[in-house]
Design a protein around this motif. Structure first.
Motif, mmCIF file in Angstrom:
data_model
loop_
_atom_site.group_PDB
_atom_site.id
_atom_site.type_symbol
_atom_site.label_atom_id
_atom_site.label_comp_id
_atom_site.label_asym_id
_atom_site.label_seq_id
_atom_site.Cartn_x
_atom_site.Cartn_y
_atom_site.Cartn_z
ATOM 1 N N GLU A 225 0.649 -1.396 0.046
ATOM 2 C CA GLU A 225 0.044 0.141 -0.370
ATOM 3 C C GLU A 225 0.721 1.152 -0.103
ATOM 4 N N VAL A 226 2.335 1.017 0.461
ATOM 5 C CA VAL A 226 2.815 2.371 0.404
ATOM 6 C C VAL A 226 4.233 2.060 -0.238
ATOM 7 N N THR A 227 4.394 1.095 -1.095
ATOM 8 C CA THR A 227 5.422 0.989 -1.986
ATOM 9 C C THR A 227 4.913 0.188 -3.194
ATOM 10 N N ASN A 228 5.551 0.651 -4.407
ATOM 11 C CA ASN A 228 5.167 -0.217 -5.590
ATOM 12 C C ASN A 228 6.332 -0.985 -6.505
ATOM 13 N N ARG A 229 7.259 -1.206 -5.905
ATOM 14 C CA ARG A 229 8.306 -1.768 -6.450
ATOM 15 C C ARG A 229 9.015 -2.945 -5.546
ATOM 16 N N VAL A 230 9.184 -3.996 -5.984
ATOM 17 C CA VAL A 230 10.080 -4.819 -5.330
ATOM 18 C C VAL A 230 11.268 -5.324 -6.125
ATOM 19 N N THR A 231 12.552 -5.078 -5.688
ATOM 20 C CA THR A 231 13.445 -5.409 -6.591
ATOM 21 C C THR A 231 14.183 -6.711 -5.816
ATOM 22 N N LYS A 232 14.436 -7.777 -6.334
ATOM 23 C CA LYS A 232 14.776 -9.090 -5.961
ATOM 24 C C LYS A 232 16.185 -9.262 -5.841
ATOM 25 N N THR A 233 16.645 -8.674 -4.748
ATOM 26 C CA THR A 233 18.167 -8.851 -4.414
ATOM 27 C C THR A 233 18.514 -9.892 -3.744
ATOM 28 N N GLY A 234 17.887 -10.353 -2.602
ATOM 29 C CA GLY A 234 18.319 -11.447 -2.035
ATOM 30 C C GLY A 234 19.580 -11.502 -1.316
ATOM 31 N N HIS A 235 19.636 -10.192 -0.827
ATOM 32 C CA HIS A 235 20.995 -9.974 -0.393
ATOM 33 C C HIS A 235 21.149 -10.570 1.190
ATOM 34 N N ILE A 236 20.228 -10.801 1.740
ATOM 35 C CA ILE A 236 20.357 -11.463 3.212
ATOM 36 C C ILE A 236 19.209 -12.956 3.241
ATOM 37 N N ASN A 237 19.715 -13.921 3.451
ATOM 38 C CA ASN A 237 18.964 -15.267 3.541
ATOM 39 C C ASN A 237 18.590 -15.158 5.060
ATOM 40 N N LEU A 238 17.481 -14.878 5.334
ATOM 41 C CA LEU A 238 16.905 -14.490 6.913
ATOM 42 C C LEU A 238 16.649 -15.720 7.537
ATOM 43 N N ILE A 239 17.505 -16.309 8.380
ATOM 44 C CA ILE A 239 17.386 -17.452 9.214
ATOM 45 C C ILE A 239 17.048 -16.945 10.472
ATOM 46 N N THR A 240 16.243 -17.425 11.449
ATOM 47 C CA THR A 240 15.930 -16.780 12.976
ATOM 48 C C THR A 240 15.767 -18.195 13.615
ATOM 49 N N GLY A 241 15.762 -18.015 15.191
ATOM 50 C CA GLY A 241 15.856 -19.118 15.909
ATOM 51 C C GLY A 241 14.951 -18.861 16.920
ATOM 52 N N LEU A 242 14.374 -19.901 17.667
ATOM 53 C CA LEU A 242 13.473 -20.040 18.582
ATOM 54 C C LEU A 242 14.499 -19.658 20.169
#
Length: 327
Positions: A225-242
């Motif tokens: 709703e507040v941005t109109n473009r996604v550029t697929k850089t894939g710069h960070i592979n987001l892994i998280t933990g519990l």
């Protein structure tokens, strides 16, 4: 933080959790899990699976309560409560743990590994187990599992982006951890730390010009709703933990400790596979909302961010991780 302040916060949190949890008081042990994720996020579905399986397998002795949308506070605040021994856990990235054990920060490094299978190899390795042991000793945190993959992070803007030069002067929201900040700076933008709950209004009010995030989170936050473009850089592979409290965890009977760790690993895998399967659909829905999804050659970004590891003192560790990934 003073002992008095910490004690007061733990007491206040304990009262709040007891009030909200209600029926959990009937269980012998209760773990309250905080996450910034929305309830429709595939990872949140994994947390629901974790809750169900722990409660069933423990025969009702263990209760798990889920708090989406950071209802218990910012990740850093919940980590502090865990340090003080509260029965809380949080879904958190390595960057926020790097303040306690530096090695965790490398997990947020640019272009570290490809997809879930790549990064999972790192976070289920003996090398990672050593980091987790150091974390227990350094900060009093217990990793239940660290295989909760949220996807690769991309750029959301209102202007086309082809290379680092296009990000000059762009105030890009990112978490405040050093490895994230330096990555975004190396990509050409001005890193701007901001809580996730503030991102939508920040973009709306032009406090920031863009954000970097993974598809499930950006769609869940309605950033289309507040941005109109996604550029697929894939710069960070987001892994998280519990991650929970080591002091609280150590008070559990051994069988309950085993249940928590085994079910966290299983649910993490399930949630991560669901995230993989959801990405194309999230892109489809964003396109239907009028967002342009742009595939680009990421080579200029790879080259621009390569020095980040050496700058932050991760050069040797990065080599060790690369060797692990090649085996």
């Amino acid at each position: 933080m003073s002992i008095i302040t910490r004690t007061w916060r733990v007491a206040a949190l304990g009262f709040a959790l007891a009030t909200v949890a209600g029926g959990a008081l009937a269980a012998d042990y209760t773990l309250s899990v905080n996450t910034a994720l929305a309830q429709q996020d595939p990872l949140y579905k994994g947390l629901e699976e974790f809750k169900k399986n722990v409660e069933v397998r423990s025969g009702g002795k263990m209760a798990v309560r889920l708090f989406p949308g950071s209802q218990l506070g910012k990740d850093e605040d919940v980590l502090e409560q865990a340090r003080a021994g509260a029965g809380v856990a949080v879904v958190v990235d390595g960057g926020r743990l790097a303040v306690f054990v530096k090695e965790f920060g490398v997990l947020g490094g640019p272009y570290l590994a490809q997809g879930y299978d790549g990064i999972r190899k790192v976070v289920t390795s003996p090398m990672f187990d050593q980091w987790s042991d150091k974390l227990r000793k350094a900060s009093g945190h217990q990793v239940l599992s660290f295989n909760w993959w949220q996807g690769e992070r991309h750029l959301l803007t209102n202007k086309p982006v082809k290379g680092p030069e296009d990000l000059a002067g762009i105030r890009m929201r990112t978490p405040g951890a050093p490895v994230w900040m330096e990555t975004i700076r190396a990509m050409g933008a001005t890193p701007t730390p901001m809580g996730w709950s503030e991102v939508y209004t920040g973009l709306q009010q032009k406090v920031i010009d863009g954000v970097e995030a993974q598809h499930p989170a950006s769609f869940g936050a309605r950033l289309y709703e507040v941005t109109n473009r996604v550029t697929k850089t894939g710069h960070i592979n987001l892994i998280t933990g519990l991650v929970t409290s080591a002091a609280w965890f150590d008070k559990l009977p051994p069988e309950q400790q085993t249940i928590l760790k085994e079910e966290a690993l299983k649910a993490g895998d399930s949630a991560s596979r669901a995230t993989q399967a959801s990405l194309a659909d999230f892109e489809k829905q964003m396109k239907e909302k009028g967002v342009t999804i742009e595939e680009i050659d990421v080579t200029p970004f790879r080259k621009a961010t390569a020095p980040v590891y050496e700058k932050l003192g991760y050069a040797e560790l990065h080599k060790d991780v690369e060797k692990l990934l090649q085996n």
